[in-house]
Design a protein around this motif. Structure first.
Motif, short mmCIF file in Angstrom:
data_model
loop_
_atom_site.label_atom_id
_atom_site.label_comp_id
_atom_site.label_asym_id
_atom_site.label_seq_id
_atom_site.Cartn_x
_atom_site.Cartn_y
_atom_site.Cartn_z
N LYS A 27 0.83 -1.21 0.00
CA LYS A 27 0.00 0.00 0.00
C LYS A 27 0.87 1.26 0.00
CE LYS A 27 -4.09 -1.95 0.53
NZ LYS A 27 -5.17 -1.86 -0.44
N LEU A 28 2.05 1.15 0.65
CA LEU A 28 2.92 2.31 0.80
C LEU A 28 3.43 2.83 -0.55
CD1 LEU A 28 3.57 3.56 3.50
CD2 LEU A 28 5.75 2.39 3.50
N SER A 29 3.52 1.91 -1.52
CA SER A 29 4.04 2.33 -2.82
C SER A 29 2.91 2.72 -3.79
CB SER A 29 4.88 1.20 -3.43
OG SER A 29 4.10 0.02 -3.47
N PHE A 51 -1.14 7.58 -2.88
CA PHE A 51 -0.66 7.93 -1.55
C PHE A 51 0.63 8.74 -1.65
CE2 PHE A 51 1.73 6.93 2.40
CZ PHE A 51 0.87 7.54 3.28
N LEU A 52 1.54 8.33 -2.56
CA LEU A 52 2.80 9.06 -2.72
C LEU A 52 2.53 10.49 -3.17
CD1 LEU A 52 5.09 6.29 -4.26
CD2 LEU A 52 5.08 7.19 -1.92
N GLY A 53 1.58 10.65 -4.09
CA GLY A 53 1.19 11.99 -4.54
C GLY A 53 0.66 12.83 -3.38
N LEU A 66 4.68 19.60 0.77
CA LEU A 66 4.68 20.95 0.21
C LEU A 66 3.95 21.91 1.15
CD1 LEU A 66 5.48 22.34 -2.60
CD2 LEU A 66 3.03 22.24 -3.05
N MET A 67 2.76 21.49 1.60
CA MET A 67 1.96 22.31 2.51
C MET A 67 2.72 22.57 3.80
SD MET A 67 -1.06 23.00 1.23
CE MET A 67 -1.99 23.40 2.71
N LEU A 68 3.38 21.51 4.32
CA LEU A 68 4.13 21.65 5.58
C LEU A 68 5.26 22.65 5.42
CD1 LEU A 68 4.38 18.06 7.08
CD2 LEU A 68 3.47 20.09 8.18
N THR A 69 6.00 22.55 4.29
CA THR A 69 7.10 23.48 4.04
C THR A 69 6.59 24.91 4.03
OG1 THR A 69 7.88 21.74 2.56
CG2 THR A 69 9.12 23.80 2.55
N LEU A 70 5.48 25.09 3.32
CA LEU A 70 4.85 26.41 3.22
C LEU A 70 4.48 26.93 4.60
CD1 LEU A 70 4.17 27.46 0.29
CD2 LEU A 70 1.79 27.23 0.95
N LEU A 71 3.83 26.05 5.41
CA LEU A 71 3.34 26.46 6.73
C LEU A 71 4.50 26.77 7.67
CD1 LEU A 71 0.35 24.02 7.33
CD2 LEU A 71 0.24 26.50 7.50
N LEU A 73 -4.25 5.76 2.13
CA LEU A 73 -3.22 4.71 2.26
C LEU A 73 -3.83 3.32 2.42
CD1 LEU A 73 -0.34 3.71 2.61
CD2 LEU A 73 -0.43 4.39 4.99
N PHE A 74 -4.70 3.16 3.40
CA PHE A 74 -5.19 1.81 3.71
C PHE A 74 -6.44 1.45 2.93
CE2 PHE A 74 -3.31 2.92 8.05
CZ PHE A 74 -2.07 2.47 7.66
N GLN A 75 -7.05 2.42 2.28
CA GLN A 75 -8.29 2.21 1.53
C GLN A 75 -9.34 1.47 2.36
OE1 GLN A 75 -6.49 0.44 -1.87
NE2 GLN A 75 -5.41 2.33 -2.30
#
Lengths: 314, 314
Positions: free
Chosen positions: A140-142, A146-148, A155-160, A264-266
């Motif tokens: 599931k991790l790959s 989920f990777l997207g 990106l959001m975290l960097t911005l914040l 991730l886990f659907q």
């Protein structure tokens, strides 16, 4: 759709559910016990490190965290995460008895709502797990979706963290809450993953070096996210009221974690439309309960006063 | 138990349900439209009887009452009665647009809760009716348990009207609310009964003289209870705040009516334990929503203010 939601007895993950509820209650009582210990020690003029109740509180905290960890292994994350809210009404009721902290009318309504919403969540929760082994987790991790999503969150975290937090952190409570909540995208799946790895280590063949690498990677990511979360929670508590912060934090954190685990886990794929709608209603009810308990703590409102006020109708 | 709760499409009384929801919304908009008409007429210096919007409001009221009456015929009373609450959030939202009456943060949460709770009620409502004909209704009416309950209610009413009301009516809001709510034991079953008689009159053979007698009896009881209810509602509005009264009234009235219809129509016998629990949760959620909208109307609370207050943590 179908009858999936109502066959209560045979399919519900009773063990995981009980552990989730029990560890929420433990987590909710932690602060009350520690505070009681600190107050007791203060009146006797000694350090709280010598107080029995404070130590009971600390042990409770450790047990609660372990329970929470086990719950993620034994039950779907969409169930364990929102049930974490049960600690809040339990803690409030306990505090009103142990610490004589008054629980106002809105707080009582909030406790009721949290319990009622949790019951709805449990009734409609997905009854079977999609992920029960390490191999499935790795697969599931790959998942590219989920990777997207992970890239978007990063990106959001960097911005914040690098732009919004220095500029608006002290003005808008949502900035710090955003950072802490988005980090939940890492902590909860990591916890679940580590749990599955641990399970495998006990029951199956020794894992390959590749898996050990992934395990260490999960541990490192979990450690980092907890540290950053910890830092931003404390930043927020410096500038904002802790009760209001914890209420908004619960709602935002749980929502983001549910989205992440859904991707991730659907887990949602096994949930029918009606169950999905009902879980949404349950989650809304729990969130409103948490908001009522936490955000209106300082208000001096009692049912007796409200209903007594004899006002003339216009 | 079983799968009864989840087979949404085939069994749900969609028509009755739609009528119930629609007439609740009509009832909720009545006062807003009438008030708008009165205000408009006042600014133009004419009587509100010449105002179009006031008349639309009055027609809406009539349509809402007819719809409510039809809903009781087409759907279980355990569903129609609590869904009546949907008018309150709808009216509040409408008032905030049409009358520019501000809806505070608690009011918004209340609207959300009423809707969410109603969804839960609908999902778990009994899917089939126990009573669909006049003959069945007559049979249920002679049920000794119901007759016993009726005697108990009459005793309570006598006590409330002749002893508690003069002595404590102005001091405790629950006295007048008790009278009005207990009268619901008569109004709702009577409405349902009259609806079934009307249905029979259109579709079947002319009824016997015995049935005509019962029909007139139901009409008389309905008329009396509505008159007494009307009198005590106005007594209560003289001494207490109308919003607070309506919130507590909704909860008490609905609870008592649910008990009465449960005993009379035995609608609960077709509801499993899980559905019963979930409906209880849904009803609690709706009630809390109504309380939040009505009892805290005068509070000046906004989310922005609450979350902005930068207080230092102790």
């Amino acid at each position: 759709m179908s009858a999936a939601g109502m066959d209560f007895q045979p399919e519900l993950p009773v063990l995981g559910l009980s552990v989730a509820v029990f560890s929420s209650l433990l987590n909710g009582s932690t602060f009350v016990l520690q505070k009681k210990g600190i107050l007791r020690a203060r009146t006797r003029g000694v350090s709280y490190l010598t107080d029995l109740i404070w130590w009971i509180g600390t042990v409770t905290m450790a047990l609660g965290q372990i329970g929470n960890f086990l719950a993620y292994t034994a039950a779907p994350a969409v169930l364990v995460t929102p049930l974490g809210a049960l600690g809040i009404p339990f803690g409030s009721v306990l505090a009103s008895y142990v610490l004589k902290e008054k629980l106002n009318f809105l707080g009582k309504l909030g406790c009721l709502l949290s319990c009622v919403g949790s019951i709805i969540l449990i009734i409609h929760s997905p009854k079977s797990e999609n992920i029960t082994s390490r191999a499935e987790f790795e697969e599931k991790l790959s998942n590219p979706v989920f990777l997207g999503y992970l890239c978007f969150v990063l990106l959001m975290l960097t911005l914040l963290i690098f732009w919004l937090s220095p500029a608006y952190g002290k003005k808008n409570i949502m900035v710090y809450i955003g950072v802490c909540s988005l980090l939940g995208t890492f902590t909860v799946p990591c916890t679940k993953g580590i749990g599955l790895f641990a399970q495998d280590a006990f029951t199956k063949n020794p894992s390959s070096s590749n898996s050990t690498y992934l395990f260490l990677c999960l541990l490192a990511v979990l450690g980092c996210s907890i540290l950053i979360q910890f830092r931003y929670i404390n930043k927020a508590l410096e500038d904002y009221d802790s009760c209001i912060f914890s209420a908004i934090y619960y709602v935002t954190f749980t929502t983001i974690v549910l989205v992440a685990t859904a991707i991730l886990f659907q887990e949602w794929t096994k949930v029918g439309a009606i169950d999905f709608l009902a879980m949404l209603c349950g989650f809304t009810t729990v969130s409103t309960g948490v908001i009522l308990i936490q955000m209106f703590k300082e208000f001096n409102i009692s049912f007796r006063e409200l209903s007594k006020t004899p006002e003339k109708k216009e």
